[in-house]
Design a protein around this motif. Structure first.
Motif, PDB file in Angstrom:
ATOM      1  N   VAL A  65     -22.989   2.311  46.814  1.00  0.00           N
ATOM      2  CA  VAL A  65     -23.853   1.444  46.281  1.00  0.00           C
ATOM      3  C   VAL A  65     -23.400   0.756  44.891  1.00  0.00           C
ATOM      4  CG1 VAL A  65     -26.584   1.404  45.825  1.00  0.00           C
ATOM      5  CG2 VAL A  65     -25.541   2.842  47.546  1.00  0.00           C
ATOM      6  N   LEU A  68     -21.902  -2.170  45.750  1.00  0.00           N
ATOM      7  CA  LEU A  68     -22.626  -3.211  46.468  1.00  0.00           C
ATOM      8  C   LEU A  68     -23.149  -3.943  45.350  1.00  0.00           C
ATOM      9  CD1 LEU A  68     -23.692  -4.612  48.827  1.00  0.00           C
ATOM     10  CD2 LEU A  68     -25.446  -2.817  48.823  1.00  0.00           C
ATOM     11  N   LEU A 123     -22.660   3.000  51.676  1.00  0.00           N
ATOM     12  CA  LEU A 123     -23.543   2.337  52.378  1.00  0.00           C
ATOM     13  C   LEU A 123     -24.347   3.180  53.584  1.00  0.00           C
ATOM     14  CD1 LEU A 123     -22.469  -1.383  51.714  1.00  0.00           C
ATOM     15  CD2 LEU A 123     -23.408   0.008  50.254  1.00  0.00           C
TER      16      LEU A 123
END
Length: 255
Positions: A65, A68, A123
């Motif tokens: 994450v 991301l 994710l």
């Protein structure tokens, strides 16, 4: 490598890689990596999304994450907004169709978003799916545009567990079908046992008065065979019926 030497480098390489997915970490080729929508948050009281088409970010489900968040900020950030990671905040909103790339801050109050906190969670573990939409908010004039405390709570984000209401029972305690059936069976058993007890007492009295009781039999003297009366008469009658039956059957077969 041999394929590259023979055919050359691909003109349009596909983002495919081998990943270990699932709890068992099974090795597989990620044929369809998630493609995520990314929009830029702007300060505005409007609720209409406008601007050019929004961008997409293609990632892998094994990415973290934290990675991301960095890629989402880089996708909509400009050269003057290439600031540290803490200068950008990512909002995750429910999947919708967006016709632009500029997301007004006035709309954020209605979409019930949640802040995507950077972490080392993958994710896949964070349950981020393809076509999910993310809004990137940058720091302006030393502060963020949105105050999360003023946003309405997202449904299901409360820590209080709301237990479902238990419907009332159709029957009160002890009045359902099986309890009523059990009561009827117990009443029938009690009545039957009482009738059996009364009848057995009357039969015992009859046997004792008529001389058929077990005590009277033991006290009686042994009689000679052939003089027992009814008992021998019934045996003799039964034997004669058997003889007559065989005799009639024999005549039928002969004729």
């Amino acid at each position: 490598m041999a394929v590259h030497n023979r055919y050359g480098e691909p003109i349009h390489p596909l983002p495919r890689k081998v990943i270990a997915r699932g709890i068992l970490k099974e090795v597989t080729i990620e044929l369809r990596p998630p493609r995520l929508k990314v929009l830029l948050l702007e300060k505005s009281d409007s609720t209409n999304i406008h601007g050019p088409p929004h961008a997409y970010v293609t990632v892998s489900i094994t990415d973290t994450v934290r990675d991301l968040c960095s890629r989402l900020a880089a996708a909509v950030g400009s050269a003057d907004k290439a600031t540290p990671a803490n200068a950008a905040r990512i909002w995750k909103v429910e999947g919708r169709e967006y016709n632009g790339s500029l997301y007004p801050s006035g709309r954020l109050h209605y979409d019930g978003p949640e802040i995507l906190t950077p972490s080392d969670q993958t994710l896949e573990e964070a349950m981020i799916e393809p076509e999910d939409a993310f809004i990137v908010e940058f720091v302006e004039n030393g502060s963020f545009i949105i105050d999360p405390a003023k946003l309405p709570a997202k449904p299901g984000s409360s820590t209080t567990i709301n237990l479902p209401e238990v419907p009332p029972p159709l029957f009160s305690s002890g009045e359902d079908f099986f309890n009523q059936l059990g009561k009827r069976e117990s009443n029938w058993t009690n009545s039957s046992s009482s009738k059996y007890a009364s009848s057995s007492k009357s039969n015992q009295g009859f046997y004792k008065s008529s001389g058929f009781g077990s005590t009277n039999i033991r006290n009686q003297t042994v009689q000679e065979p052939g003089t027992l009366g009814l008992g021998n008469m019934y045996e003799e009658l039964f034997a004669k019926m058997i003889n007559f039956t065989h005799f009639d059957l024999g005549e039928t077969l002969v004729s």
